[in-house]
Design an enzyme around this catalytic site. Structure first.
Site, PDB file in Angstrom:
ATOM      1  N   SER A 134      28.524 -92.719 -64.072  1.00 42.80           N
ATOM      2  CA  SER A 134      29.316 -93.507 -63.140  1.00 42.80           C
ATOM      3  C   SER A 134      30.058 -94.562 -63.928  1.00 42.80           C
ATOM      4  O   SER A 134      29.632 -94.940 -65.034  1.00 42.80           O
ATOM      5  CB  SER A 134      28.398 -94.184 -62.110  1.00 42.80           C
ATOM      6  OG  SER A 134      29.078 -95.178 -61.368  1.00 42.80           O
ATOM      7  N   TYR A 147      20.768 -99.178 -60.280  1.00 48.68           N
ATOM      8  CA  TYR A 147      21.686 -98.046 -60.400  1.00 48.68           C
ATOM      9  C   TYR A 147      22.466 -98.107 -61.708  1.00 48.68           C
ATOM     10  O   TYR A 147      22.531 -97.131 -62.470  1.00 48.68           O
ATOM     11  CB  TYR A 147      22.641 -98.035 -59.210  1.00 48.68           C
ATOM     12  CG  TYR A 147      23.582 -96.859 -59.161  1.00 48.68           C
ATOM     13  CD1 TYR A 147      23.133 -95.612 -58.733  1.00 48.68           C
ATOM     14  CD2 TYR A 147      24.907 -96.984 -59.531  1.00 48.68           C
ATOM     15  CE1 TYR A 147      24.008 -94.523 -58.676  1.00 48.68           C
ATOM     16  CE2 TYR A 147      25.785 -95.910 -59.478  1.00 48.68           C
ATOM     17  CZ  TYR A 147      25.332 -94.688 -59.054  1.00 48.68           C
ATOM     18  OH  TYR A 147      26.180 -93.619 -59.004  1.00 48.68           O
TER      19      TYR A 147
END
Length: 278
Positions: A134, A147
């Protein structure tokens, strides 16, 4: 790799994983898809011929079983797409340790176990690994510690494969998407729409606002990320190893310090952020 490859895709029931599995099948390749939810996997199996293997990527037995299933069905393994992930929010001082452990188990330890199970077979075929990280692995937002940390660690895990096994013919690369219209991102956008009082516009209005300052001014579609993943798996990317490709509409090319010259940005008031990019 042979013209017809055998590829495992984790998190393959929806979003980027589903789009990748569909694109590989369109190219005539064999695909084994895993995920926690059986229903979307079975639907994908019925529609494309991809082989469904419902499982939790964080389960050590599931990693071995997934690789065995691919070998039993197709006799070899040429590619591995590490896409399964979950998102949990929290700043370092207030995050739940339970959330931290769950995110790390799914986003980092699960890929490690699958890599360990798959590597002997990828070495036999000169195979390729693509991890879906990401932009959060490269840039951070508020209340995003679990995350972002998991995705940054996944990036280095796959670069370790590139460095340690490149001379033996295995390539490993990382894709870092920005906002992409997936189920996980949709859930975050639904919360954002409610927090921001976006009214009837809902999820669509939330995506529009979240991407308004990006160079392309829109979120990505799963197929757009899948195209990059499939290229990295292919012989066309035969000298690409250890690479980190941002597929984010230009988000990480932008200097946020210059935004004030082009936009009038008004702070809405801080709401807790939840990760969903990629």
């Amino acid at each position: 790799m042979k013209d017809k490859r055998v590829v495992i895709v984790t998190g393959g029931g929806t979003g980027i994983g589903e789009a990748t599995a569909r694109l590989l099948r369109e190219g005539g390749h064999h695909v084994v898809v895993s995920g926690r939810r059986s229903e979307p996997l079975r639907r994908l199996e019925a529609e494309t011929g991809a082989l469904a293997y419902p499982s939790d990527v964080g389960d050590p037995e599931a990693a071995d079983g997934l690789v065995r299933t691919a070998l039993a069905a197709h006799g070899r393994l040429d590619g591995l797409v590490l896409n399964a992930a979950i998102g949990r929010g929290g700043a370092v001082g207030d995050l739940s340790l339970g959330d931290w452990d769950e995110v790390m188990r799914t986003n980092l330890t699960g890929p490690l176990m699958l890599l360990r199970a798959a590597l002997p077979h990828l070495l036999e075929t000169g195979g390729s690994v693509v991890a879906v990280a990401s932009v959060s692995a490269l840039r951070n937002g508020t209340s995003n510690a679990p995350y972002a940390t998991s995705k940054a660690a996944l990036l280095q895990l796959c670069r370790s494969v590139a460095v340690d096994y490149g001379r033996q013919g295995v390539r490993a690369n990382i894709v870092c998407p920005g906002w992409v219209r997936t189920e996980m991102a949709d859930r975050r956008m639904a919360r954002f729409a409610e927090e921001a009082g976006l009214g009837d516009g809902g999820v669509d209005a939330a995506y529009e606002e979240a991407t308004a300052l990006l160079p392309m001014g829109r979120p990505g579609e799963p197929r757009e990320i899948a195209e990059v993943i499939c290229w990295l798996l292919s012989p066309a990317a035969s000298y690409v190893n250890g690479s980190v490709l941002t597929v984010d509409g230009g988000a990480t090319a932008l200097d946020p310090g210059t935004l004030g010259f082009d936009f009038h940005v008004t702070r809405r008031g801080r709401a807790q952020a939840h990760p969903a990019e990629g």
